[in-house]
Motif scaffolding. Structure first.
Motif, short mmCIF file in Angstrom:
data_model
loop_
_atom_site.label_atom_id
_atom_site.label_comp_id
_atom_site.label_asym_id
_atom_site.label_seq_id
_atom_site.Cartn_x
_atom_site.Cartn_y
_atom_site.Cartn_z
N MET A 1 10.95 -2.12 -23.04
CA MET A 1 10.06 -1.02 -23.46
C MET A 1 10.57 0.31 -22.94
N SER A 2 11.04 0.32 -21.69
CA SER A 2 11.47 1.60 -21.12
C SER A 2 12.64 2.20 -21.86
N SER A 3 13.54 1.31 -22.40
CA SER A 3 14.67 1.86 -23.15
C SER A 3 14.18 2.51 -24.43
N SER A 4 13.17 1.90 -25.09
CA SER A 4 12.61 2.50 -26.30
C SER A 4 11.92 3.82 -25.97
N ALA A 5 11.18 3.84 -24.86
CA ALA A 5 10.52 5.07 -24.43
C ALA A 5 11.55 6.15 -24.15
N ARG A 6 12.62 5.77 -23.47
CA ARG A 6 13.66 6.74 -23.15
C ARG A 6 14.35 7.23 -24.42
N GLN A 7 14.47 6.32 -25.38
CA GLN A 7 15.11 6.71 -26.63
C GLN A 7 14.25 7.73 -27.38
N ILE A 8 12.93 7.49 -27.42
CA ILE A 8 12.03 8.46 -28.05
C ILE A 8 12.06 9.78 -27.30
N LEU A 9 12.06 9.69 -25.96
CA LEU A 9 12.13 10.90 -25.13
C LEU A 9 13.34 11.73 -25.51
N HIS A 10 14.47 11.03 -25.68
CA HIS A 10 15.72 11.74 -26.00
C HIS A 10 15.78 12.16 -27.46
N ASP A 11 15.49 11.23 -28.34
CA ASP A 11 15.68 11.49 -29.76
C ASP A 11 14.63 12.42 -30.35
N VAL A 12 13.38 12.22 -29.98
CA VAL A 12 12.31 13.01 -30.56
C VAL A 12 12.08 14.31 -29.79
N PHE A 13 12.03 14.19 -28.46
CA PHE A 13 11.65 15.36 -27.66
C PHE A 13 12.85 16.08 -27.03
N GLY A 14 14.01 15.46 -27.05
CA GLY A 14 15.22 16.13 -26.60
C GLY A 14 15.42 16.21 -25.11
N TYR A 15 14.77 15.34 -24.33
CA TYR A 15 14.94 15.32 -22.88
C TYR A 15 15.76 14.11 -22.47
N ALA A 16 16.60 14.30 -21.48
CA ALA A 16 17.46 13.19 -21.02
C ALA A 16 16.72 12.25 -20.09
N ASP A 17 15.83 12.79 -19.27
CA ASP A 17 15.16 11.97 -18.27
C ASP A 17 13.68 12.31 -18.18
N PHE A 18 12.91 11.30 -17.77
CA PHE A 18 11.50 11.54 -17.47
C PHE A 18 11.39 12.30 -16.16
N ARG A 19 10.26 12.94 -15.98
CA ARG A 19 9.99 13.67 -14.73
C ARG A 19 8.87 12.98 -13.97
N GLY A 20 9.02 12.87 -12.68
CA GLY A 20 7.95 12.36 -11.83
C GLY A 20 7.46 11.01 -12.30
N ALA A 21 6.14 10.92 -12.51
CA ALA A 21 5.51 9.64 -12.87
C ALA A 21 5.45 9.41 -14.37
N GLN A 22 6.08 10.26 -15.16
CA GLN A 22 5.97 10.15 -16.61
C GLN A 22 6.34 8.75 -17.13
N GLN A 23 7.46 8.21 -16.67
CA GLN A 23 7.91 6.93 -17.19
C GLN A 23 6.92 5.82 -16.86
N SER A 24 6.42 5.82 -15.62
CA SER A 24 5.44 4.79 -15.23
C SER A 24 4.18 4.88 -16.07
N ILE A 25 3.72 6.11 -16.34
CA ILE A 25 2.51 6.30 -17.14
C ILE A 25 2.75 5.82 -18.57
N VAL A 26 3.87 6.22 -19.14
CA VAL A 26 4.19 5.84 -20.51
C VAL A 26 4.24 4.32 -20.65
N GLU A 27 4.90 3.66 -19.73
CA GLU A 27 5.03 2.20 -19.81
C GLU A 27 3.68 1.51 -19.65
N HIS A 28 2.85 2.04 -18.73
CA HIS A 28 1.53 1.44 -18.49
C HIS A 28 0.64 1.55 -19.73
#
Length: 609
Positions: A1-28
């Motif tokens: 799931m995290s790879s898909s989230a990271r892919q959307i983060l990069h592809d849709v929103f144009g960011y390379a990395d999540f900040r702070g707790a963003q990834q944990s929140i998104v996955e939860h």
């Protein structure tokens, strides 16, 4: 799931990395969990629900109170290729039907809706049809602090949003806010039935913001000096307490060559929307506004937020200043603060129609902000402590860190104050505690037999105003805390123990004392001129002038016949508390004392609450 989230983060929103707790929140949330997210403005809250909405099947529903800003949020998502729309009262019937059709057919990724629209029975029935068809990905409840009756952004409709959980128990919910102290956080959990939700609390620190509080003299001139020196071409927000002051300040800035616009609830909707749109879409625009403006503002390059009047609370101040520097680049939070602000704010609180319990809470919130203004400590530390967070050290960029203020060894005074709090049972407010320290005889002191305490009358070396400052600074320093569940009471914290035992010194900000030596006529004239310049923005000055005008109309004479401005100014500065003290004011003879003395003493008393 995290790879898909990271892919959307990069592809849709144009960011390379999540900040702070963003990834944990998104996955939860993407996994179906409920969440309460506390994250400072500019911390990336929207991604915490936008990415899970795109990861999960179905449509993400975003509840937002900000009808005027939904268009901009939806436009931004459309720019990213996200199928987004909004549904609110600004749409005509045909446009609303078109969006409802898209919702039915599953042609949307995200829909923004106002709480009033969501709670309509026909809309809830529509959502049940969507749930049985394309599906509901999640519910995002933005600006969740609006549920709190103690907050300055209270929206009654937010309290009914528990219907989402009742009617759609399997759809994950994520509630988000940038501002919530512990009581507000607890209220969000209770009112939205989020007891089982996972809480994600990010640091409240905004390290890119430089906080500065300056003593108010001539607020407009001070503001212009600040703008000319540091933000000559920048966009920013100037907050004022009243609509009238907003209008006057905006006109004054425009006349001085600044691109300034007014914004307050008294303007018609078209003007408000047009001004807001110009601020959001253009560069270098200054918005002069009441607190009606700002919640949800997404403009990232607001380089400064200035306050010409004191906000109502630390939450309000934090939220309003948090609209600066959302891009993470350096920004300023500048405030001109004076005694008149205290007078006007307390007047507003006391004269309001709110229940006494709410007034008490709001007074305590105001006192915390006053403590912040008077504190000698790092501004970042003081703000974070209020929200229950520790700061690792001095920030090195607020006014108190860059230009340390004059202080005095207040260890003995602090011990007296703390001891008085302890010996009176840790349940009384500041006014009563000061009365005990000054040795006053009041019915309440007699009722509780506090004149028998060892702290009774031991504080007569300081006056009432100085003791008020001591108590506010002790609260700001974390040695005392206000118990919002107890009636106006102050209680000791663990950090007070070393002070009482003489193991820790306490240094407080020194209040400016009036000169005691004799001054020349030229010096007095110069100081009077400076004092008069500062008096123009003082609500107490306005109250004295209003009383003078009232008396003058009754007598059918010009106001200066009652008292000259120089006399009013001396009344303003010396604050006489009796006819004897009033009689010592220059320009108050016995006849005028007998005729007008009581009227002006009453004006002082009413203005100071």
């Amino acid at each position: 799931m995290s790879s898909s989230a990271r892919q959307i983060l990069h592809d849709v929103f144009g960011y390379a990395d999540f900040r702070g707790a963003q990834q944990s929140i998104v996955e939860h949330v993407a996994a179906g969990g409920d969440a309460l997210v506390l994250m400072p403005t500019g911390g990336g809250k929207s991604l915490c629900y936008q990415i899970p909405a795109l990861l999960r099947s179905g449509i993400g529903l975003v509840v937002s109170p900000l009808i005027a800003l939904m268009q901009d949020q939806v436009d931004a998502l459309k720019q990213l290729g996200v199928r987004a729309a909004f549904l609110n009262s600004s749409l005509d019937a045909e446009a609303a039907r078109a969006i409802t059709g898209q919702l039915h057919r599953g042609e949307l990724d995200m829909l923004y809706v106002a709480p009033e629209r969501l709670l309509m029975p026909n809309f809830l029935a529509l959502l049940e049809q969507v749930q049985d068809g394309p599906g509901l990905a999640l519910f995002a409840i933005d600006e969740a602090h609006c549920v709190s009756q103690w907050g300055h952004d209270f929206r009654p409709e937010y309290r009914a949003l528990t219907v989402l959980h009742e009617r759609f128990p399997d759809v994950p919910r994520i509630a988000l806010t940038a501002t919530a102290d512990a009581p507000t956080r607890a209220e969000i959990v209770e009112r939205l039935a989020l007891e089982d939700a996972r809480q994600f609390v990010s640091s409240f620190d905004r390290p890119n913001i430089r906080y500065r509080v300056t003593q108010k003299a001539n607020a407009r001139s001070q503001l212009e000096a600040f703008l000319e020196a540091e933000h000559p071409d920048d966009a920013g927000i100037v907050y004022c307490l009243s609509r009238k002051r907003v209008e006057e300040t905006a006109e004054w800035l425009k006349a001085r060559g600044w691109d300034a616009l007014p914004y307050h609830a008294g303007l018609d909707t078209a003007t408000r929307n047009a001004n807001q749109r110009r601020f959001l879409r253009e560069e270098g625009v200054i918005m002069v506004a009441t607190v009606a403006f700002g919640m949800g503002i997404d403009k990232p390059n607001v380089r400064f937020v200035a306050h010409l009047d004191l906000p109502k609370s630390m939450e309000g101040y934090y939220q309003e200043t948090g609209r600066a520097g959302r891009d993470g680049l350096p920004a300023d939070a500048w405030m001109a603060y004076g005694l008149g602000d205290v007078v006007s704010m307390r007047q507003m609180l006391d004269s309001g129609e709110a229940p006494e319990e709410r007034k008490r809470v709001e007074r305590q919130k105001l006192d915390a902000l006053l403590g912040f203004c008077e504190s000698t400590a790092c501004r970042h530390q003081t703000i974070l402590r209020y929200f229950g967070e520790e700061h690792p050290g001095d920030c090195g960029q607020c006014d108190n860190c860059l230009e340390p203020v004059d202080t005095w060894d207040a260890t003995q005074a602090a011990q007296m104050a703390l001891s008085c709090v302890y010996r009176t049972g840790q349940r009384f407010g500041v006014v009563h505690l000061i009365d005990v320290l000054l040795g006053k005889t009041t019915p309440k002191i007699e009722q509780f037999r506090h004149q028998a305490l060892s702290t009774y009358g031991i504080g007569q070396s300081l006056n009432q105003a100085q003791w008020s400052s001591v108590f506010r600074q002790l609260v700001a320093a974390g040695l005392l805390e206000s118990d919002m569940q107890a009636y106006g009471g102050l209680k000791l914290t663990e950090t007070a123990r070393p002070v009482l035992k003489g193991e820790r010194e306490v240094w407080l900000r020194r209040d400016a004392e009036p000169a005691r030596r004799k001054t020349s006529k030229a010096e007095r004239a110069s100081r009077a001129k400076e004092a008069f310049a500062g008096a123009q923005d003082d609500p107490l000055w306005q109250a004295l002038k209003a009383r003078r005008l009232e008396l003058a109309k009754e007598q059918g004479v010009p106001p200066y016949v009652i008292f000259h401005d120089s006399t009013l100014l001396e009344i303003l500065n010396r604050r006489p508390g009796s006819l004897a003290e009033m009689g010592q004011i220059s320009g108050v003879g016995q006849a005028k004392l007998a005729r007008y003395g009581d009227a002006f003493l009453q004006a002082l008393e009413e203005a100071e609450g």
